[in-house]
Design a protein around this motif. Structure first.
Motif, short mmCIF file in Angstrom:
data_model
loop_
_atom_site.label_atom_id
_atom_site.label_comp_id
_atom_site.label_asym_id
_atom_site.label_seq_id
_atom_site.Cartn_x
_atom_site.Cartn_y
_atom_site.Cartn_z
N HIS A 175 50.27 -3.18 57.79
CA HIS A 175 50.67 -2.31 56.97
C HIS A 175 52.23 -2.11 56.94
CE1 HIS A 175 46.44 -0.44 57.18
NE2 HIS A 175 46.88 -0.80 55.99
N VAL A 176 52.86 -2.02 58.09
CA VAL A 176 54.23 -1.85 58.37
C VAL A 176 54.83 -3.25 58.07
CG1 VAL A 176 55.90 -1.87 60.47
CG2 VAL A 176 53.86 -0.51 60.50
N ARG A 177 54.34 -4.21 58.11
CA ARG A 177 55.23 -5.51 57.64
C ARG A 177 55.07 -5.41 56.14
NH1 ARG A 177 52.37 -8.34 62.08
NH2 ARG A 177 50.49 -8.53 60.33
N ILE A 178 53.96 -4.87 55.49
CA ILE A 178 53.97 -4.76 53.85
C ILE A 178 55.10 -3.86 53.69
CG2 ILE A 178 52.83 -3.86 51.75
CD1 ILE A 178 50.25 -5.12 53.15
N TRP A 179 55.11 -2.65 54.29
CA TRP A 179 56.24 -1.56 53.95
C TRP A 179 57.64 -2.11 54.14
CZ3 TRP A 179 55.97 2.17 50.87
CH2 TRP A 179 57.05 3.17 51.04
N LEU A 180 58.09 -2.89 55.24
CA LEU A 180 59.31 -3.38 55.40
C LEU A 180 59.71 -4.32 54.12
CD1 LEU A 180 59.44 -3.94 59.14
CD2 LEU A 180 60.56 -2.24 57.75
N SER A 181 58.58 -5.18 53.94
CA SER A 181 58.78 -6.13 52.72
C SER A 181 59.29 -5.45 51.42
CB SER A 181 57.66 -7.13 52.51
OG SER A 181 57.33 -7.63 53.68
N VAL A 182 58.32 -4.08 51.19
CA VAL A 182 58.81 -3.59 50.28
C VAL A 182 60.32 -3.12 50.00
CG1 VAL A 182 58.22 -1.51 48.88
CG2 VAL A 182 56.44 -2.87 49.63
N VAL A 183 60.42 -2.60 51.18
CA VAL A 183 62.07 -1.92 51.32
C VAL A 183 63.24 -3.09 51.33
CG1 VAL A 183 63.83 -1.01 53.07
CG2 VAL A 183 61.36 -0.17 53.01
N VAL A 184 62.89 -4.24 51.90
CA VAL A 184 63.76 -5.36 51.87
C VAL A 184 63.59 -6.09 50.28
CG1 VAL A 184 64.18 -7.81 52.34
CG2 VAL A 184 63.43 -5.96 54.20
N GLY A 185 62.82 -5.86 49.81
CA GLY A 185 62.67 -6.39 48.49
C GLY A 185 63.41 -5.48 47.29
N ALA A 186 63.19 -4.00 47.69
CA ALA A 186 64.13 -3.18 46.66
C ALA A 186 65.50 -3.28 46.80
CB ALA A 186 63.44 -1.50 47.20
N ILE A 187 66.10 -3.53 48.02
CA ILE A 187 67.37 -3.76 48.36
C ILE A 187 67.84 -5.06 47.68
CG2 ILE A 187 68.89 -4.14 50.03
CD1 ILE A 187 67.52 -2.48 51.86
N ALA A 188 66.89 -5.94 47.86
CA ALA A 188 67.29 -7.23 47.10
C ALA A 188 67.64 -7.21 45.51
CB ALA A 188 66.28 -8.44 47.36
N ILE A 189 66.49 -6.53 45.24
CA ILE A 189 66.20 -6.48 43.64
C ILE A 189 67.61 -5.50 42.99
CG2 ILE A 189 64.95 -5.38 41.73
CD1 ILE A 189 62.36 -6.33 43.28
N GLY A 190 67.69 -4.38 43.82
CA GLY A 190 68.81 -3.65 43.50
C GLY A 190 70.11 -4.12 43.39
N THR A 191 70.45 -5.07 44.50
CA THR A 191 71.45 -5.92 44.50
C THR A 191 71.74 -6.92 43.62
OG1 THR A 191 71.71 -5.50 47.08
CG2 THR A 191 73.02 -7.29 46.04
N THR A 192 70.65 -7.76 43.14
CA THR A 192 70.81 -8.56 41.99
C THR A 192 71.01 -7.93 40.74
OG1 THR A 192 69.25 -9.89 43.49
CG2 THR A 192 69.36 -10.44 41.00
N GLY A 193 70.31 -6.69 40.69
CA GLY A 193 70.58 -6.08 39.27
C GLY A 193 71.99 -5.62 39.12
N TYR A 194 72.78 -5.26 40.02
CA TYR A 194 74.06 -4.91 40.01
C TYR A 194 74.90 -6.24 39.23
CZ TYR A 194 73.69 -0.11 41.32
OH TYR A 194 73.46 1.34 41.35
#
Length: 364
Positions: A38-57
Motif C-alpha cells: 500500500h505504501v509503495r502504491i501511494w508513493l507511486s501516485v505521489v511521484v506520478g502526480a509530480i511528474a504529470i504536473g511538471t510535464t503539463g506545465y
C-alpha cells in the motif's frame, strides 16, 4: 472429559487424538492494515502526480525550464502558495487549479494513511505482541506452562510465589487474556508445534509443565520439548491412570495425576494430619518463619562447596536429605559429611536464610 475441560482443554483441539498431532490455533480475523505494498502504491501516485504536473506545465508553455515546472508543480500540490515563477496563460491557470485539487486529495490521503496505520498499530495488539516477544527472548532458566485452565492457573501462581519466571502457552484467546491480566508472559499457539515452543524459549528454559486435559497431546508436547532441550525437567499431568507409563516413556521427568494426588492427600490428612499440616506450612508462601527448599551445591560456591553438614547447620540451614539418585536419598546426613559439587540438598531453615542461600547459589 475432566471436570476442568472447558478451561484446561483450551490447549487441545476438538479432534480425536488419532486424527493428527497438529492443531490449528483459532484466531480472530486480522484487521485491515496498511502493508508495504500500500505504501509503495501511494508513493507511486505521489511521484506520478509530480511528474504529470511538471510535464503539463512544460507542454502548455515550452519556454519553461524543467526546474521551474517542477517547482511550480510541488508548491501547487502541497498548497504552499508561493508566487508563480512565470506568467501563466489561461490554460496554465486551469492546469494549476487541477493540480491544487489533486494536491488537496493527496494531502488528505496521506493523513488518512498515517492515521490508519497508527490506529491499527495501537488496537491490533502487534505492539503488545512485539513487547511480549522481546521479554520472552530475554528469559533464561524459566518455566514453560502448557495450558492455562484451572490446574494451569494454580501452577503458574505457585511458580510465581517461588520467584520463578513463567511463560504460558495456550491456543484460546480467553485463556491468554486471563494469563495476561495476571501478569504472565504468554505465547499463542499449539504447544506440540516446535515453532510455538521455540517462541517460548524452550532452548533456554529450565522446566516445562504440561497441564492439558488430553493425554495424547501431553505426550506430543513432551516429545517435542525433549527433542529440543534434552536437559529440560518436564512435569506432565496424567488424566487417566494407565497414561502415566506412556507419559514417562515419552520423556516426562515426573507425572502427576490430580485425582490420584487428591486421593493420597485425603488419606494422609485422615491418618497423619499434623505431619501434612507441617509440610504444607513449610512449603506455603505465607508469613512463616521457616521453609523448605531444594538447592544444588555449585562448584566454587563458598557457602556450600566443601562445607560440612554441621557447618551449614551452624548458619541456620538444616539438611534434611541429600539426593543420591532418582528417588534415592541420604536422610539425616552426619555432621562431618562434606558436601560435593553437583549434589542436591533438601534443606530447611528460616525464610530469610534460605533466600540468601538461593541467592548465593544463583550467583555462583
Amino acid at each position: 472429559m475432566s471436570d476442568d475441560a472447558p478451561h484446561q482443554g483450551s490447549q487441545a483441539p476438538r479432534t480425536h487424538p488419532g486424527a493428527g498431532r497438529r492443531a490449528t490455533p483459532v484466531t480472530p480475523p486480522a484487521p485491515t492494515t496498511i502493508t508495504a505494498t500500500h505504501v509503495r502504491i501511494w508513493l507511486s501516485v505521489v511521484v506520478g502526480a509530480i511528474a504529470i504536473g511538471t510535464t503539463g506545465y512544460m507542454i502548455l508553455d515550452p519556454s519553461w525550464r524543467l526546474l521551474d515546472a517542477l517547482y511550480m508543480t510541488v508548491i501547487t500540490l502541497t498548497t504552499v502558495g508561493f508566487r508563480e515563477v512565470n506568467d501563466l496563460s489561461d490554460a496554465g491557470r486551469i492546469w494549476t487549479m487541477i493540480l491544487s485539487l489533486a494536491g488537496v486529495g493527496l494531502i488528505f490521503g496521506s493523513v488518512g494513511i498515517v492515521a490508519e496505520y497508527l490506529v491499527v498499530e495501537a488496537t491490533s495488539g502487534r505492539r503488545e505482541a512485539k513487547r511480549m516477544t522481546q521479554a520472552v527472548d530475554k528469559l533464561s532458566g524459566h518455566y514453560i506452562l502448557c495450558g492455562f485452565g484451572r490446574v494451569g492457573q494454580t501452577v503458574a501462581r505457585e511458580l510465581v510465589h517461588t520467584s520463578r519466571k513463567v511463560v504460558v502457552i495456550d491456543v484460546l484467546a480467553e485463556s491468554l487474556a486471563r494469563a495476561r491480566r495476571e501478569g504472565f508472559l504468554e505465547v499463542e499457539g499449539d504447544a506440540t508445534e516446535e515453532a510455538t515452543l521455540r517462541a517460548a524459549g524452550i532452548e533456554r528454559a529450565k522446566g516445562l509443565i504440561t497441564t492439558i486435559d488430553s493425554d495424547a497431546h501431553n505426550v506430543y508436547v513432551i516429545l517435542s520439548a525433549r527433542a529440543m532441550n534434552p536437559k529440560l525437567f518436564v512435569v506432565a499431568r496424567a488424566n487417566t491412570e494407565d497414561s502415566e507409563a506412556r507419559l514417562m516413556q515419552a520423556g516426562a521427568s515426573r507425572v502427576v495425576s490430580p485425582y490420584t494426588m487428591a486421593g493420597h492427600r485425603l488419606a494422609e490428612l485422615a491418618t497423619r494430619p499434623r505431619v501434612v499440616d507441617f509440610i504444607d506450612a513449610a512449603l506455603s508462601h505465607g508469613e512463616l518463619a521457616f521453609s523448605m527448599e531444594e538447592v544444588e551445591v555449585v562448584a566454587g560456591n563458598p557457602a556450600m562447596d566443601g562445607v560440612t553438614v554441621g557447618s551449614l547447620r551452624n548458619t541456620g540451614v538444616f539438611i534434611l536429605a541429600i539426593v543420591t539418585g532418582e528417588k534415592s536419598y541420604e536422610p539425616n546426613p552426619q555432621a562431618d559429611r562434606i558436601l560435593r559439587p553437583g549434589e542436591t540438598l533438601v534443606v530447611s531453615g528460616s525464610v530469610m536464610r534460605l533466600k540468601e542461600l538461593r541467592g548465593i547459589d544463583a550467583k555462583a
